[in-house]
Design a protein around this motif. Sequence first.
Motif, short mmCIF file in Angstrom:
data_model
loop_
_atom_site.label_atom_id
_atom_site.label_comp_id
_atom_site.label_asym_id
_atom_site.label_seq_id
_atom_site.Cartn_x
_atom_site.Cartn_y
_atom_site.Cartn_z
N ILE A 1 0.83 -1.22 0.00
CA ILE A 1 0.00 0.00 0.00
C ILE A 1 0.85 1.26 0.00
CG2 ILE A 1 -1.62 1.34 1.42
CD1 ILE A 1 -3.25 -0.94 1.80
N ALA A 2 2.08 1.13 0.50
CA ALA A 2 2.96 2.30 0.50
C ALA A 2 3.18 2.83 -0.91
CB ALA A 2 4.31 1.95 1.15
N VAL A 3 3.13 1.94 -1.91
CA VAL A 3 3.43 2.37 -3.27
C VAL A 3 2.37 3.34 -3.82
CG1 VAL A 3 3.88 1.62 -5.64
CG2 VAL A 3 4.83 0.35 -3.70
N PRO A 4 1.08 2.94 -3.87
CA PRO A 4 0.10 3.94 -4.34
C PRO A 4 0.04 5.19 -3.47
CG PRO A 4 -1.01 1.95 -3.55
CD PRO A 4 0.45 1.64 -3.64
N SER A 5 0.29 5.04 -2.16
CA SER A 5 0.28 6.23 -1.30
C SER A 5 1.41 7.17 -1.69
CB SER A 5 0.42 5.83 0.17
OG SER A 5 -0.51 4.86 0.50
N ALA A 6 2.58 6.59 -1.96
CA ALA A 6 3.72 7.42 -2.36
C ALA A 6 3.41 8.12 -3.68
CB ALA A 6 4.97 6.57 -2.49
N ILE A 7 2.79 7.37 -4.61
CA ILE A 7 2.45 7.97 -5.91
C ILE A 7 1.60 9.21 -5.70
CG2 ILE A 7 1.08 7.61 -8.00
CD1 ILE A 7 1.95 4.68 -7.92
N LYS A 8 0.64 9.13 -4.77
CA LYS A 8 -0.24 10.26 -4.56
C LYS A 8 0.53 11.47 -4.03
CE LYS A 8 -4.52 9.90 -4.18
NZ LYS A 8 -5.31 9.45 -5.33
N VAL A 9 1.40 11.22 -3.04
CA VAL A 9 2.15 12.35 -2.47
C VAL A 9 3.02 13.00 -3.54
CG1 VAL A 9 3.96 12.99 -0.84
CG2 VAL A 9 2.12 11.47 -0.11
N PHE A 10 3.72 12.18 -4.31
CA PHE A 10 4.60 12.76 -5.33
C PHE A 10 3.79 13.49 -6.39
CE2 PHE A 10 7.61 9.25 -3.93
CZ PHE A 10 8.37 10.12 -3.18
N ASN A 11 2.61 12.98 -6.70
CA ASN A 11 1.79 13.66 -7.70
C ASN A 11 1.27 15.00 -7.20
OD1 ASN A 11 2.16 11.91 -9.81
ND2 ASN A 11 0.31 10.73 -9.40
N TRP A 12 0.99 15.09 -5.90
CA TRP A 12 0.59 16.40 -5.37
C TRP A 12 1.75 17.38 -5.47
CZ3 TRP A 12 -1.59 13.10 -0.93
CH2 TRP A 12 -2.93 12.76 -1.21
N LEU A 13 2.95 16.88 -5.13
CA LEU A 13 4.12 17.76 -5.28
C LEU A 13 4.28 18.14 -6.75
CD1 LEU A 13 6.75 16.07 -2.94
CD2 LEU A 13 5.62 18.26 -2.61
N GLY A 14 4.09 17.16 -7.64
CA GLY A 14 4.20 17.41 -9.07
C GLY A 14 3.18 18.44 -9.55
N THR A 15 2.02 18.45 -8.89
CA THR A 15 1.00 19.42 -9.27
C THR A 15 1.43 20.84 -8.89
OG1 THR A 15 -0.66 17.73 -8.85
CG2 THR A 15 -1.46 19.98 -9.05
N MET A 16 2.09 20.97 -7.75
CA MET A 16 2.54 22.30 -7.33
C MET A 16 3.74 22.78 -8.11
SD MET A 16 2.00 21.78 -3.24
CE MET A 16 2.82 23.29 -2.77
N TRP A 17 4.51 21.82 -8.58
CA TRP A 17 5.75 22.12 -9.32
C TRP A 17 5.43 22.96 -10.56
CZ3 TRP A 17 7.15 19.33 -14.06
CH2 TRP A 17 8.43 19.62 -14.52
N ARG A 18 6.11 24.08 -10.70
CA ARG A 18 5.92 25.02 -11.81
C ARG A 18 4.49 25.57 -11.87
NH1 ARG A 18 8.40 22.20 -16.99
NH2 ARG A 18 7.81 24.16 -17.97
N GLY A 19 3.85 25.61 -10.71
CA GLY A 19 2.53 26.22 -10.66
C GLY A 19 2.63 27.71 -10.40
N ASN A 20 1.49 28.32 -10.14
CA ASN A 20 1.44 29.74 -9.82
C ASN A 20 0.55 29.83 -8.58
OD1 ASN A 20 2.03 32.46 -10.21
ND2 ASN A 20 0.11 32.79 -11.36
N ILE A 21 1.13 29.45 -7.43
CA ILE A 21 0.32 29.05 -6.29
C ILE A 21 -0.39 30.22 -5.62
CG2 ILE A 21 0.35 27.86 -4.06
CD1 ILE A 21 2.90 26.41 -5.06
N ARG A 22 -1.69 30.07 -5.45
CA ARG A 22 -2.46 31.04 -4.67
C ARG A 22 -2.64 30.48 -3.27
NH1 ARG A 22 -7.51 32.24 -8.74
NH2 ARG A 22 -6.27 33.03 -10.46
N PHE A 23 -2.22 31.28 -2.31
CA PHE A 23 -2.31 30.76 -0.93
C PHE A 23 -3.63 31.16 -0.29
CE2 PHE A 23 2.22 31.00 -1.88
CZ PHE A 23 2.57 29.69 -1.64
N HIS A 24 -4.72 30.73 -0.89
CA HIS A 24 -5.98 30.96 -0.19
C HIS A 24 -6.10 29.93 0.94
CE1 HIS A 24 -7.27 27.71 -2.76
NE2 HIS A 24 -7.37 28.47 -3.85
N THR A 25 -7.03 30.18 1.86
CA THR A 25 -7.11 29.33 3.06
C THR A 25 -7.22 27.84 2.73
OG1 THR A 25 -8.13 31.18 4.19
CG2 THR A 25 -8.29 29.05 5.27
#
Lengths: 216, 569, 217
Positions: free
Chosen positions: B338-362
């Motif tokens: 189960i660690a594998v799909p969980s890790a995929i999710k965490v890295f994909n969230w980081l990947g989503t933020m990567w090169r984004g234009n982040i708005r820090f709303h609440t």
Amino acid sequence: MNEAITLPGGVTAEPGMRIYNQKLGMWIFLASEVMFFTGLIGAYIILRFGTTAWALPGVPLEEGGTPLAINLTAFNTFMLICSSVTMVKAFAAIEHGDQKGLRRYLVATVLLGAAFVGIQVVEYIALAHEGFLPRCSEELAAVVPNCDLFGSTFYTMTGFHGTHVSIGVLCMIWVTVKAFRGKYTKENHGGVEVIGLYWHFVDLVWIMLFTIVYLI
Amino acid sequence: MATAAAAAAPLADAHHEELSFIRKYIFSTDHKIIGIQFLFASLAFLVLGGVLAILLRWQLGFPGEELPGVGTVAPKFYNSLVTMHGTFMVFFAVMPLLVGVYANYLIPLKIGAPDMAFPRLNMLSFWMFIQSGIVMTASLFVEGGAAGSGWTAYAPLSAVPQYTGASLGQQLWILSIVLFGASSLLGSVNYITTVINMRAPGMTLFRMPLSVWALFITAIIALLAIPIIAAAVIMLFFDLTLGTTFFLPADGGQPLLWQHLFWFFGHPEVYILILPAMGIISDVIANGSRKPVFGYHSMVLAIIAIAFLGWITWGHHMFQSGMNPLLGTSFMISTMAIAVPSAIKVFNWLGTMWRGNIRFHTPMLWAIGFVSLFTVGGLSGIFMASNAVDIFIHDTYFIVAHIHYVLFGGSLMAIFAAVYFWFPKMFGRMMSETWGKIHFVLTFIFYNLTFFPMHILGMAGHMRRIYDPTQYEFLQPYQPMNRFITISAILLFVVQLPFIVNFFWSLFRGKKADINPWQDNGLEWTVPSPPPHGNFAMTPTVYRGPYEFSVPGAEADYMPQSVPPSGSQ
Amino acid sequence: MDWLPGAASSYAADLDRIFYVILAITGLIFVGVQVALVYFIIKYRGRKGRQASYVEGSTKAEVIWTVIPAVIIVGIAVASQTVWSEIKDPNHFPTDALEVNVEARQFAWAFTYPGADGELGTDDDYIRYNQMHVPVNRPVVFNLTSVDVVHSFFVPAFRIKQDAVPGMNLRAWFEATEVGEYELACAELCGVAHGLMKGKIIVLSEDEFQSWAAEQS
């Protein structure tokens, strides 16, 4: 009937399963019912095979045989299977728009189902009289191996099944009343089909329960 | 046709009938109202669960001392606190906050449906939840006290009243769980049918937002797991009241049977509590980063993989239970997987933020908090998955730290993100951003101060659920840490005050929200805030996936799902 | 690093080693993720006139972060399995051990020792409560059961934990490596006085143990 759902405004939604909501909902509900009986039957299997001895059919009671009346229940099983047949007949009748057939077979299904529950109650009373309960009488506990455990699992499994049949009979009565009022037509008889699914499921569960509790 | 009539019924109601207050807000069949009802009810249970936590933490930090205004905590009451804190948080706070609130509120809106497939069952589901909550709350006040056998209710401790001293309390606990299960079941049948059958044209499965995917898969897990716990607690109830012997070894029953049944439900239950949070977070992070979710398809597959693996890992709760050691090996392997799909999710969230234009709303702050803290919870899970290490840390505070990093640092952070994110849609007003951010920062700080030290206690061998740690010489040096945790926990409770005030103040006085305050793509942001009964004036048509942010060449940095492609009209 | 309590059994060091290896691996990943998170927050913070890159994903990246965790996990599992079977697999239990029956109940521990004949289940067995005397550097195999509810035999210093289940007779073992007194705790919620259900393991030198045993019978 097996067409896509139409949303207000006349637009067709994504096709989904091409089964109308009530029928799909019943299938989904039955999946959870499967898990419920899996829990009960699984517990029975673990408990039975976790002990050394168990009451067996075909052996005299004094030699560790089962206290259950197999012949009576076999007849009861036959009746429940018949009720599935009449249910199929009822559905077939309304598919052809045969109102009379629908009513006749629904009434037959209700009666068979109610008779099943009635016989089960009679069986329970007789067994309790013999001292077969979740806590067996001393005489019975002396001959039936693991009598308490047998009683616990027997009453829980068959009792929950009986409750399911009883609820089914009540719903079936409701459907029958609606049928007598002419609420079902050749085109629109989802209610009959949906209750039928439930009925066949309960029947199927009984065949399994009868096999593992009474026959093996 | 029955089908069309059924689907259209809620709309007809809205148009042709003025509903009384009671029909509109109390016995409502509108999925949005039911979602909001769940929100208020389960937030109340969250507060109750928090109060119980403070009481038990008090005893651990200051054993035997009097809590001002309350008195001392007796050992029996302490066990009830442990039991009821877990029960309320799992069944009456986190699960309904995620599933009851957001499955109800979001699924029809996000897939373009006018309501749930079975609106009346939906209403019944809510009221059964309320009944089960009342029964559980009442059990706190009955003679003999509330159940004291832990939220896991291990038999035979739970099966014989003399063993805990709670008789009626344990029975009410079971009754409440059965009612809760029935409520959950009705909800699940509804969510699954709705997602399968009622998606708007163009809303293909792989255009569904990840929140809907997660809630859909969660509903399937709940549908199949809840009946198992129902069967188990019913057997337990019979043991308690009718003299059956399922879990009583003296009469042939098996205590381990309870553990197998409980955890066969219990581990999938853990994923019921975290998958919807992961889905919600994916939506919020994409919105905040103004970027498509990184690896949408693998995110969906990861949800399905976690849901599937969740069924074959229950034994890792039972490594030390006396189960065959060979089973320990196979359960370790499935758990580690189960660690594998969980890790995929965490890295994909980081990947989503990567090169984004982040708005820090609440909501985005809470989502970032989620990623940070869920990572801790996920990594500490690897310790327990190792059957060897588990021999030492099983039933210690390491486990307590782990579960709170996943369920509080994970699920509850996601719940707060969701509350702030969809509040404008639910109530037509914005919550205060400033106070939302203050709430986040303070919660994040005191959360970590409360739960991080528990890892260290666990490493020291500090057992869970013990009444007075100072009874053990090897734990005495850790008492200052216990006291520190208790004070942090109290502060963590106190800093929720800004949220409560902000919530109610914004409800009446908040800035009016427009249709799409976060500039998001979901269908719910194309209807008024709050949406009318029946949701959509015209069934929307969906042209694209939910995460089309910052599309090159597009005018705005978002592209709602139902806006036709330019040039097509 | 001394976060785990002092180790005093033959297999404690093996278990601790895996613990610290996992701690190192997860610690590294923890730091990596948090650093990346903070770096992204700062680097990609929203500014006017900037636009996010439209990236939908990368199969290469997905494969990398699927395979690497999988490999790490397999490694940890293999290492754990060795220690697990050393401690818990009855086929690997040491022979030539002192055998003791342990019976847990609300809220006490009872230890039944073989008497002078060295065999359990005979007339010269004797029972001691809440204090378990064992010799140092000699394996002790114990048969664990419970009379009422589920308890758990937990000696933090020995890194041993085994549930005591009513109706089951479970075997476990340890070998103390240092003379001294160690605390025994119940680790499974077992009722009102669960937190007070403690005992002592008293590890004696072989000579002292023999004379202690002689006194008892």
